[in-house]
Design a protein around this motif. Structure first.
Motif, PDB file in Angstrom:
ATOM      1  N   THR A 133       9.531  22.792 -40.911  1.00 61.01           N
ATOM      2  CA  THR A 133      10.272  24.056 -40.863  1.00 61.01           C
ATOM      3  C   THR A 133       9.811  24.903 -39.679  1.00 61.01           C
ATOM      4  N   GLU A 134      10.618  25.900 -39.368  1.00 61.38           N
ATOM      5  CA  GLU A 134      10.266  26.833 -38.296  1.00 61.38           C
ATOM      6  C   GLU A 134       9.054  27.665 -38.673  1.00 61.38           C
ATOM      7  N   THR A 135       8.890  27.940 -39.973  1.00 66.71           N
ATOM      8  CA  THR A 135       7.741  28.712 -40.438  1.00 66.71           C
ATOM      9  C   THR A 135       6.439  27.955 -40.187  1.00 66.71           C
ATOM     10  N   GLU A 136       6.456  26.638 -40.457  1.00 65.56           N
ATOM     11  CA  GLU A 136       5.270  25.807 -40.174  1.00 65.56           C
ATOM     12  C   GLU A 136       4.906  25.875 -38.696  1.00 65.56           C
ATOM     13  N   LYS A 137       5.917  25.752 -37.851  1.00 65.41           N
ATOM     14  CA  LYS A 137       5.680  25.773 -36.411  1.00 65.41           C
ATOM     15  C   LYS A 137       5.078  27.103 -35.968  1.00 65.41           C
ATOM     16  N   MET A 151     -10.777  -0.798 -27.778  1.00 61.92           N
ATOM     17  CA  MET A 151      -9.818  -1.882 -27.983  1.00 61.92           C
ATOM     18  C   MET A 151      -8.606  -1.342 -28.743  1.00 61.92           C
ATOM     19  N   GLN A 152      -7.432  -1.834 -28.377  1.00 66.61           N
ATOM     20  CA  GLN A 152      -6.215  -1.372 -29.024  1.00 66.61           C
ATOM     21  C   GLN A 152      -6.205  -1.807 -30.485  1.00 66.61           C
ATOM     22  N   ALA A 153      -5.920  -0.858 -31.383  1.00 65.88           N
ATOM     23  CA  ALA A 153      -5.908  -1.140 -32.813  1.00 65.88           C
ATOM     24  C   ALA A 153      -4.636  -1.899 -33.198  1.00 65.88           C
ATOM     25  N   SER A 154      -4.803  -2.926 -34.037  1.00 63.12           N
ATOM     26  CA  SER A 154      -3.656  -3.714 -34.479  1.00 63.12           C
ATOM     27  C   SER A 154      -2.982  -3.100 -35.695  1.00 63.12           C
ATOM     28  N   GLU A 155      -3.747  -2.363 -36.516  1.00 63.19           N
ATOM     29  CA  GLU A 155      -3.207  -1.718 -37.703  1.00 63.19           C
ATOM     30  C   GLU A 155      -3.724  -0.279 -37.792  1.00 63.19           C
ATOM     31  N   ILE A 156      -3.006   0.531 -38.571  1.00 66.72           N
ATOM     32  CA  ILE A 156      -3.396   1.935 -38.736  1.00 66.72           C
ATOM     33  C   ILE A 156      -3.983   2.131 -40.126  1.00 66.72           C
ATOM     34  N   HIS A 157      -5.285   2.423 -40.173  1.00 68.81           N
ATOM     35  CA  HIS A 157      -5.953   2.726 -41.436  1.00 68.81           C
ATOM     36  C   HIS A 157      -6.580   4.121 -41.308  1.00 68.81           C
ATOM     37  N   VAL A 158      -5.743   5.121 -41.233  1.00 68.28           N
ATOM     38  CA  VAL A 158      -6.198   6.489 -41.005  1.00 68.28           C
ATOM     39  C   VAL A 158      -5.711   7.367 -42.146  1.00 68.28           C
ATOM     40  N   LYS A 159      -6.617   8.164 -42.687  1.00 67.38           N
ATOM     41  CA  LYS A 159      -6.264   9.106 -43.748  1.00 67.38           C
ATOM     42  C   LYS A 159      -6.442  10.559 -43.305  1.00 67.38           C
ATOM     43  N   GLU A 160      -7.355  10.764 -42.352  1.00 63.54           N
ATOM     44  CA  GLU A 160      -7.602  12.110 -41.853  1.00 63.54           C
ATOM     45  C   GLU A 160      -7.679  12.088 -40.336  1.00 63.54           C
ATOM     46  N   ILE A 161      -7.176  13.137 -39.706  1.00 57.41           N
ATOM     47  CA  ILE A 161      -7.291  13.284 -38.255  1.00 57.41           C
ATOM     48  C   ILE A 161      -7.815  14.686 -37.943  1.00 57.41           C
ATOM     49  N   THR A 162      -8.600  14.768 -36.881  1.00 55.85           N
ATOM     50  CA  THR A 162      -9.102  16.051 -36.387  1.00 55.85           C
ATOM     51  C   THR A 162      -8.559  16.251 -34.981  1.00 55.85           C
ATOM     52  N   TRP A 163      -7.789  17.291 -34.792  1.00 62.19           N
ATOM     53  CA  TRP A 163      -7.136  17.507 -33.503  1.00 62.19           C
ATOM     54  C   TRP A 163      -8.155  17.840 -32.421  1.00 62.19           C
ATOM     55  N   THR A 164      -7.948  17.288 -31.234  1.00 60.49           N
ATOM     56  CA  THR A 164      -8.692  17.703 -30.047  1.00 60.49           C
ATOM     57  C   THR A 164      -7.960  18.883 -29.413  1.00 60.49           C
ATOM     58  N   ASP A 165      -8.430  19.339 -28.261  1.00 61.87           N
ATOM     59  CA  ASP A 165      -7.745  20.444 -27.581  1.00 61.87           C
ATOM     60  C   ASP A 165      -6.638  19.948 -26.662  1.00 61.87           C
ATOM     61  N   VAL A 166      -6.366  18.628 -26.658  1.00 68.90           N
ATOM     62  CA  VAL A 166      -5.291  18.071 -25.828  1.00 68.90           C
ATOM     63  C   VAL A 166      -4.092  17.802 -26.731  1.00 68.90           C
ATOM     64  N   TYR A 167      -3.242  18.795 -26.851  1.00 71.75           N
ATOM     65  CA  TYR A 167      -2.041  18.659 -27.675  1.00 71.75           C
ATOM     66  C   TYR A 167      -1.017  19.668 -27.188  1.00 71.75           C
ATOM     67  N   ARG A 168       0.216  19.497 -27.667  1.00 68.33           N
ATOM     68  CA  ARG A 168       1.269  20.448 -27.333  1.00 68.33           C
ATOM     69  C   ARG A 168       2.271  20.513 -28.469  1.00 68.33           C
ATOM     70  N   ILE A 169       2.686  21.710 -28.816  1.00 64.82           N
ATOM     71  CA  ILE A 169       3.742  21.907 -29.802  1.00 64.82           C
ATOM     72  C   ILE A 169       5.035  22.121 -29.031  1.00 64.82           C
ATOM     73  N   ASN A 170       5.923  21.143 -29.134  1.00 67.99           N
ATOM     74  CA  ASN A 170       7.167  21.163 -28.360  1.00 67.99           C
ATOM     75  C   ASN A 170       8.321  20.809 -29.291  1.00 67.99           C
ATOM     76  N   GLY A 171       9.246  21.746 -29.467  1.00 67.95           N
ATOM     77  CA  GLY A 171      10.330  21.512 -30.411  1.00 67.95           C
ATOM     78  C   GLY A 171       9.779  21.434 -31.824  1.00 67.95           C
ATOM     79  N   GLN A 172      10.168  20.416 -32.562  1.00 72.70           N
ATOM     80  CA  GLN A 172       9.680  20.249 -33.929  1.00 72.70           C
ATOM     81  C   GLN A 172       8.548  19.221 -34.017  1.00 72.70           C
ATOM     82  N   TYR A 173       7.878  18.955 -32.884  1.00 70.62           N
ATOM     83  CA  TYR A 173       6.810  17.962 -32.856  1.00 70.62           C
ATOM     84  C   TYR A 173       5.512  18.569 -32.319  1.00 70.62           C
ATOM     85  N   ILE A 174       4.397  18.078 -32.861  1.00 70.09           N
ATOM     86  CA  ILE A 174       3.084  18.261 -32.240  1.00 70.09           C
ATOM     87  C   ILE A 174       2.693  16.908 -31.677  1.00 70.09           C
ATOM     88  N   ARG A 175       2.442  16.865 -30.394  1.00 73.26           N
ATOM     89  CA  ARG A 175       2.040  15.616 -29.755  1.00 73.26           C
ATOM     90  C   ARG A 175       0.720  15.826 -29.038  1.00 73.26           C
TER      91      ARG A 175
END
Length: 512
Positions: free
Chosen positions: A73-77, A30-54
């Motif tokens: 920063t570029e160093t983080e990327k 079900m679609q969440a109405s509010e965001i109550h997240v403090k920690e996230i664990t990345w899956t293998d479905v992601y992409r680093i594009n420009g200055q974003y990780i999506r």
């Protein structure tokens, strides 16, 4: 079933179907109405594009979210691009993503994309801190896939890297836009989707190699039982990969227990298992197209047995697959390739039996001797570049795409009904003329409907840049476009610039 089975069997089948429908409705996130997240664990479905990780990440409560994380920063990327993020835990301060209305009715629908991946919503992150790395089997396989991707980028020539990544590990992020457009126009994008032919070829190579060195057939089958699921993880785990792997696994298990199973039963069990484990996958276009194409080939084997010529067999296979998927292609993409019938006759055997094995051999050689592989790359690369230029030229030729309109759901169901009647009439060799007429009837309706509209339409179109106005005269006698220009963009740091979003197999993986 009504004619061949007992009445209670038919009633039971209907009841099971209804129960399964409500099961899927119940377990869908079900679609969440509010965001109550403090920690996230990345899956293998992601992409680093420009200055974003999506990509997709799992919250501490086990919910899947689509995350847009902004890098500072570029160093983080550079640091985050050195290793796989799968299993990495981030402590985050999330923000809500502003929901903007779709630019037009044909625009990318983010909510549908999130739903088709089993996620509950999306969040934006600007402040984060890396906590730890969770070790698991899935994380380990994601790291192996990432390591192979880095190996390809370090050892293959730059012009061959995107093709090798697509064919060997199912990664299509680096595919140049001109090549992508050419393959779409020719209707051969499926060549870069790891599917049944790739899995069958790899399984055959492993099986025959084991037999040649003296391994018993039972042992060779057992090796494939273990190796194929591992390959599915390495190949990215797309629906087309798991479809072919799961069907092969079911057949191998039946041989192991000496209980031979029909291929259509193995196919059906694969569908059932897939939907029970990940019900949201039914909304993914890649899942729909992959299983529909396989369905058309399995249940149309009678057409293939009667064709002794390879060219005729290839043409029939292409025609069957195109017929069974064309309503969905038009509904989702509003266009299909007319030239795919001829293009597939040439490029399917070329990629399946020459280019794919060559890439497998090159990958093997790069692990053994880079000097040998570099010498062979020096010979192969010019030939492959010439083929790429030919594909781009063929894709630039006009009048290859048919884009009549977006059909209504009623037209989609009508089209599928006429396809089924047409295939049944060919099999029974009865009423061929009438059923051929029924087959082209929905196509004719889609083609002429816009030309029967007597109204004048003025559309103010949001294309993401300047204002655009489309004026359609009655009966589409004339179409006028007024374009007022683009958006003024200021220079920014090179590392912040984003590559174009890849769209492949019916889904946009990363939304810009």
């Amino acid at each position: 079933m009504y004619k061949q089975k007992h009445l209670f069997f038919t009633i039971g089948t209907i009841i099971i179907g209804i129960v399964c429908y409500f099961y899927v409705q119940t377990v869908m996130p079900m679609q969440a109405s509010e965001i109550h997240v403090k920690e996230i664990t990345w899956t293998d479905v992601y992409r680093i594009n420009g200055q974003y990780i999506r990509g997709f990440a799992i919250s501490e409560e086990g919910e899947k979210w689509y995350v847009q994380l902004k890098l500072g920063t570029e160093t983080e990327k550079a640091a985050l691009m050195k290793a796989s993020l799968a299993g990495t835990v981030f402590q985050v301060i999330p923000e809500e993503v502003e929901k903007r209305p779709a630019s037009h009715v044909y625009a990318f629908n983010m909510d549908s994309y999130i739903k088709s991946n089993g996620a509950v919503g999306q969040m934006a992150v600007k402040t984060y801190q890396i906590i730890e790395k969770n070790e698991s089997f899935l994380t380990h396989m994601a790291e192996k896939r990432f390591a192979m991707k880095m190996h390809i980028q370090n050892t293959f020539p730059s012009s061959l890297q995107s093709e090798a990544e697509a064919l060997l590990i199912g990664s299509r992020e680096q595919m140049p836009s001109d090549i992508q457009n050419a393959y779409q126009t020719l209707g051969i994008t499926h060549l870069f989707a790891i599917s049944g032919l790739h899995v069958a070829l790899l399984a055959l190579m492993v099986y025959e190699s084991l037999i040649r060195i003296g391994v018993r057939r039972e042992t060779a089958n057992l090796v494939l039982l273990i190796a194929l699921p591992l390959y599915a993880f390495i190949a990215g785990g797309a629906p087309s990969v798991w479809r072919s792997v799961s069907v092969t696994e079911i057949v191998l298990l039946s041989l192991l227990f000496k209980k031979k199973i029909a291929i259509d039963d193995a196919f059906s069990l694969s569908v059932i298992g897939f939907v029970l484990l990940t019900p949201w996958v039914i909304f993914q276009i890649g899942f729909q197209l992959s299983y529909l194409a396989a369905f058309s080939l399995i249940y149309s084997s009678v057409f293939l047995r009667n064709r002794t010529s390879y060219v005729m067999q290839s043409f029939v296979i292409t025609a069957l697959c195109q017929l069974i998927v064309y309503p969905i292609l038009l509904y989702q993409f509003y266009e299909i390739s007319i030239s795919s019938f001829l293009a597939n006759l040439v490029f399917v055997p070329l990629f399946s039996f020459i280019i794919l094995p060559i890439n497998l051999i090159f990958l093997f050689l790069t692990y053994i001797s880079t000097s040998v592989s570099d010498f062979l790359f020096h010979l192969y690369e010019p030939v492959r570049l010439l083929l790429g230029d030919l594909i781009i030229y063929l894709g630039s030729l006009p009048y290859q795409m048919w884009n009549p309109m977006k059909p209504s759901l009623l037209l989609v169901f009508l089209a599928y009904g006429t396809v089924m009647f047409f295939l049944i009439s060919i099999e029974r060799k009865k009423q061929l003329v009438f059923c051929s007429f029924l087959l082209v009837l929905p196509m004719g309706i889609m083609q002429i409907t816009p030309y029967l509209d007597s109204s004048t339409k003025i559309t103010f179109l949001n294309v993401g840049q300047g204002d655009c106005i489309i004026i359609e005269m009655p009966y589409r006698k004339e179409i006028i476009m007024i374009d007022t220009g683009g958006v003024l963009r200021f220079e920014q740091d090179a590392w912040k610039k984003q590559k174009k979003t890849m769209k492949w197999e019916g889904k946009s993986l990363y939304h810009s």
